[in-house]
Design an enzyme around this catalytic site. Structure first.
Site, short mmCIF file in Angstrom:
data_model
loop_
_atom_site.label_atom_id
_atom_site.label_comp_id
_atom_site.label_asym_id
_atom_site.label_seq_id
_atom_site.Cartn_x
_atom_site.Cartn_y
_atom_site.Cartn_z
N ASP A 388 -2.08 3.80 7.73
CA ASP A 388 -0.92 3.88 8.64
C ASP A 388 -1.02 5.04 9.62
OD1 ASP A 388 0.08 1.79 7.23
OD2 ASP A 388 1.51 2.98 6.07
P1 NAP Z 1 -1.79 4.35 3.61
O1 NAP Z 1 -1.31 3.85 4.92
O2 NAP Z 1 -0.97 4.07 2.42
O3 NAP Z 1 -3.27 3.78 3.43
C1 NAP Z 1 -4.06 4.18 2.39
C2 NAP Z 1 -5.29 3.30 2.39
O4 NAP Z 1 -6.18 3.83 1.40
C3 NAP Z 1 -5.02 1.87 2.00
O5 NAP Z 1 -5.05 1.02 3.11
C4 NAP Z 1 -6.11 1.54 0.97
O6 NAP Z 1 -6.87 0.44 1.44
C5 NAP Z 1 -6.97 2.79 0.94
N1 NAP Z 1 -7.41 3.12 -0.42
C6 NAP Z 1 -6.70 3.09 -1.56
N2 NAP Z 1 -7.46 3.45 -2.60
C7 NAP Z 1 -8.70 3.71 -2.10
C8 NAP Z 1 -9.92 4.12 -2.68
N3 NAP Z 1 -10.04 4.33 -4.01
N4 NAP Z 1 -10.97 4.30 -1.87
C9 NAP Z 1 -10.87 4.08 -0.54
N5 NAP Z 1 -9.74 3.69 0.07
C10 NAP Z 1 -8.66 3.51 -0.71
O7 NAP Z 1 -2.02 5.94 3.63
P2 NAP Z 1 -1.98 7.00 4.81
O8 NAP Z 1 -2.73 6.52 6.00
O9 NAP Z 1 -2.33 8.29 4.17
O10 NAP Z 1 -0.46 7.02 5.24
C11 NAP Z 1 0.53 7.50 4.40
C12 NAP Z 1 1.71 6.57 4.42
O11 NAP Z 1 2.62 6.98 3.40
C13 NAP Z 1 2.46 6.61 5.74
O12 NAP Z 1 2.94 5.34 6.07
C14 NAP Z 1 3.62 7.55 5.43
O13 NAP Z 1 4.73 7.32 6.24
C15 NAP Z 1 3.88 7.21 3.98
N6 NAP Z 1 4.59 8.30 3.27
C16 NAP Z 1 4.01 9.51 3.19
C17 NAP Z 1 4.69 10.56 2.58
C18 NAP Z 1 4.12 11.95 2.54
O14 NAP Z 1 4.86 12.88 2.29
N7 NAP Z 1 2.83 12.12 2.75
C19 NAP Z 1 5.93 10.34 2.00
C20 NAP Z 1 6.49 9.04 2.07
C21 NAP Z 1 5.79 8.03 2.70
P3 NAP Z 1 -7.70 -0.49 0.39
O15 NAP Z 1 -6.70 -0.99 -0.60
O16 NAP Z 1 -8.30 -1.54 1.23
O17 NAP Z 1 -8.72 0.41 -0.25
#
Ligand code: NAP
Length: 464
Positions: A388
């Protein structure tokens, strides 16, 4: 004399709490910040023992040993990815403690209610118990959702917000009655029960993935409850500590909401993550993929590489392998930097903590706003387990649930490589157009395993 000493101890303790928050703002001083907070708390406890005649040490000693016996193993056993639920658990305990102290004070002071429960004290007590009880059950719900013992999806039903509002209004009306007539003791259990139920109802319509933000809000409630307890007990240090806790939780949740371009109301009442239409559902679009050998040769011939880590890095625990890759590339003269999105991962500072664990130098970590201008000049953007926070749809697609969320501009780099296991979406449940760009190579696999393969492919000899 003792009273004066206690006040001095409390002042030093309050100053340490403030310094602790300041120092925890930066990775380089964060350990000092934690230590200052610990010393501050130790002083606060010692000062409180000095201030009061302890009639019965048994309960205090028993609580000390039970808390220590539970707390130390939890700190070591729980993996880094479970920190949000551990935080929820400690908020639940803190809030319950505040609520129980408030309850005890209410009943203990009853025989002299006219003098000992004046309006001001009663206002503080009802605020303390209301926030304490609702934070207790709310935090347990948040913990259950994060641990997946409760359904992660938002649980919604018709007129949910109206039901919640009515329940809260009844609790508030009872609170007003208790302030006006503190001797109406029969109302107190109903009031406390409604607060407990409200905590559950407030959290169940919120999706599991929004729990980190919710936990920051609950942190704020627990702090405000402790602050109100300080007013009820006439303890200045509790007022200061509770206010610091309450305001820092609130500021954190505001930062998180801003970084996700979501409002408070949308997080609390938006049922985000309920049913997300998956953009990639209808059509299969072409994309390019590559193996570790090709990825290694691209990295090797690059002049500059920016690594954009995300939640997948935490899942795979790939930080130490990334450190190895970083060392190898830097030694070969490649300029490697890390781009940190404020909400990458699942809790604030998630990426910073993981990368610091692998001793990646802090001066190689750049906040989103500082590094975004460098992507157009960068040879390779290496996205590791992030989705994301790199999704260009957030810039252009007004129908996207993440429209308006600031993102890392990885798509502006000359070449983009994305390590993830599949084409599956991330937290927001939406497709990522980044993966279909001509310049993007998908590197399918677990982040730790794939980075290890790249390391093996990079020639062992290094120039320095
Ligand atoms: P993300 O959008 O959740 O994407 C994470 C990606 O990691 C997934 O598409 C997944 O794809 C991949 N993944 C999972 N396990 C893996 C592994 N073992 N090896 C390789 N890839 C792996 O994460 P993000 O880009 O970090 O974004 C964070 C999201 O969380 C945002 O939408 C944000 O708004 C939300 N959020 C964050 C917080 C905070 O405080 N940080 C709090 C609330 C919400 P595959 O399944 O294809 O591997």
């Amino acid at each position: 004399m003792t009273a004066h000493l206690v006040q001095y101890i409390y002042i030093v303790s309050a100053a340490l709490f403030i310094l602790s928050l300041k120092w925890m703002n930066h990775p380089a001083s964060s350990r000092r910040g934690v230590f200052a907070g610990e010393v501050g708390m130790l002083l606060a406890i010692a000062g409180t023992f000095l201030a009061f005649d302890v009639h019965n040490w048994t309960w205090i000693v028993a609580a000390f040993f039970i808390g220590t016996a539970a707390g130390i193993p939890i700190a070591y056993i729980m993996p880094m990815t479970a920190v949000p639920q551990r935080t929820a658990m400690s908020h639940a305990c803190g809030a319950l403690a505040a609520a129980l102290v408030g309850t005890a004070e209410f009943y203990q002071r009853q025989p002299h209610a006219a003098t000992e429960l004046p309006g001001f004290v009663m206002v503080a007590l009802v605020v303390e118990t209301l926030l304490g009880f609702l934070t207790f059950t709310g935090s347990l719900m948040a913990m259950g959702k994060l641990q997946e013992v409760l359904p992660q999806r938002p649980i919604t039903y018709r007129n949910q917000n109206a039901v919640n509002f009515t329940l809260f209004a009844i609790a508030a009306a009872l609170a007003v009655r208790l302030v006006l007539v503190p001797t109406d003791t029969f109302l107190f259990p109903i009031f406390a029960g409604l607060a407990l139920v409200f905590g559950v109802l407030l959290i169940i319509p919120i999706g599991g993935a929004d729990m980190p933000t919710v936990i920051a809000i609950l942190n704020s409630y627990a702090g405000l409850s402790a602050c109100a307890m300080g007013f009820a007990l006439g303890n200045n240090l509790l007022v200061v500590a509770g206010a610091l806790d309450g305001s820092s939780g609130l500021i954190l949740s505001i930062i998180m909401c801003k970084a996700m371009n979501r409002s408070f109301a949308n997080v609390l009442f938006g049922a985000f993550g309920q049913v997300q239409a998956k953009a990639g559902h209808a059509e299969q679009r072409p994309y390019r993929s590559a193996g570790p050998e090709e990825a290694a040769s691209i990295l090797e011939s690059a002049g500059s590489v920016i690594i954009a880590p995300g939640y997948g890095l935490a899942v795979a625990q790939a930080q130490h392998k990334i450190r190895e890759l970083y060392d190898l590339l830097m030694r070969r003269g490649v300029d490697v930097k890390f781009a940190i999105h404020p909400v990458a991962g699942r809790m604030p500072g998630h990426m910073n903590v993981l990368l610091a664990e692998a001793d990646i130098p802090y001066d190689r970590l750049f906040e989103m706003d500082d590094i975004n201008s460098e992507f157009p000049q960068c040879d390779v953007a290496l996205v590791i387990g992030a989705n994301d926070v790199t999704n260009p749809a957030a810039r252009s697609d007004k129908t996207s649930p993440i429209y308006g969320m600031p993102i890392l501009d990885v798509d502006k780099a000359r070449t983009v490589m994305v390590i993830k296991r599949s084409m599956n979406p991330g937290f927001a449940g939406i497709d990522n157009p980044l993966y279909y760009l001509d310049k993007t190579l998908m590197l399918f696999g677990d982040a730790k395993a794939f980075v290890s393969e790249i390391i093996k492919e990079l020639p062992a000899r290094v120039s320095a």
